[in-house]
Design an enzyme around this catalytic site. Structure first.
Site, PDB file in Angstrom:
ATOM      1  CB  CYS A 214      51.587  13.600 -80.668  1.00 53.73           C
ATOM      2  SG  CYS A 214      49.926  13.194 -79.806  1.00 53.73           S
TER       3      CYS A 214
ATOM      4  CB  CYS B 286      49.186  10.291 -84.232  1.00 56.90           C
ATOM      5  SG  CYS B 286      48.584  11.789 -83.118  1.00 56.90           S
TER       6      CYS B 286
ATOM      7  CD  GLU C 219      52.472  10.819 -78.292  1.00 53.00           C
ATOM      8  OE1 GLU C 219      51.527  10.789 -77.670  1.00 53.00           O
ATOM      9  OE2 GLU C 219      52.705  10.266 -79.339  1.00 53.00           O
TER      10      GLU C 219
ATOM     11  CG  HIS D  13      46.937  11.041 -78.439  1.00 57.57           C
ATOM     12  ND1 HIS D  13      47.448  10.921 -79.739  1.00 57.57           N
ATOM     13  CD2 HIS D  13      45.583  10.903 -78.571  1.00 57.57           C
ATOM     14  CE1 HIS D  13      46.445  10.109 -80.453  1.00 57.57           C
ATOM     15  NE2 HIS D  13      45.225  10.362 -79.677  1.00 57.57           N
TER      16      HIS D  13
END
Lengths: 146, 146
Positions: free
Chosen positions: B88, B85, B57, B55
């Site tokens: 993260c 999420c 992040e 992801h």
């Protein structure tokens, strides 16, 4: 009788935890198993890599995904010596692992305290496999630090 | 008047999201800022890398940690186009970021639904910066998929 039971794979995860301890890393180890074959091994490397995301589970999931060429690990099991944290539980959810087996609980940082529904609903969870050995690895490490 | 306000940095995160969309990745982008300087940029690469942990992040935190040589990002701010999420949010907690700014909420996969206490208590959270632009980026992407 197969030698490839939960204890067998947790011993492999503990061997990874020992590698972490030898490098002055918090001793958490993990393996990912697909059809009785270990396709990824990893241990915590947050100090070595200076990376807060370099937990054993994250490194193992990245490695297993590369091996299988898939971001989904639906036929795989993750063995890890400590209850995953929130970050790792989130990664386990995205990877859709079939089975999560962990050794020792982590009442302070484990995901169950913060988000008991973090995992994918189809992921089976087993806890307490070689719990004492896994817990001893942690307590020994932190006792030596003091 | 400084040009380096929340809108400025969110635009940079949106530029990263556009790069993701161009690669058929879910369009989420992030930048990490330390003293008004962008020290990491990343966008979602889960498809390209076949890695569920890739992801925006996570990639940005890893990159910023390498840049600073520290697993703690206590003086840094993370700008991300979508509410993080659980995975993260856990990474943001470990990194001890000073400030999290996100654009659009994510009622389905965002961390607030599962673990509102996921972040480090010292991390300041701002939401809704360029919310419409960030949300439009997501809805445009999923509309084209159908």
């Amino acid at each position: 009788m197969t030698p490839f039971d939960d204890t067998y794979f947790m011993k492999q995860a503990l061997a990874e935890a020992s590698l972490a301890a030898g490098n002055n890393e918090v001793p958490v180890g993990a393996v990912i198993v697909c059809r009785n074959r270990i396709i990824a091994r990893a241990h915590n490397q947050t100090e070595l890599l200076k990376d807060p995301t370099a937990h054993a589970e994250i490194l193992a999931i990245t490695s297993a995904s590369h091996t299988l060429g898939s971001k989904f690990l639906t036929d795989c099991a993750l063995y890890v010596t400590l209850e995953p944290c929130l970050m790792c539980a989130g990664a386990i959810a995205w990877s859709r692992l079939n089975l999560l087996v962990y050794g020792a609980p982590d009442g302070k940082r484990g995901f169950l305290r913060y988000a008991p529904l973090a995992l994918h609903p189809k992921t089976i969870v087993k806890s307490g496999v070689m719990e004492k050995e896994c817990m001893d690895r942690m307590t020994d490490f932190f006792r030596k630090l003091r």
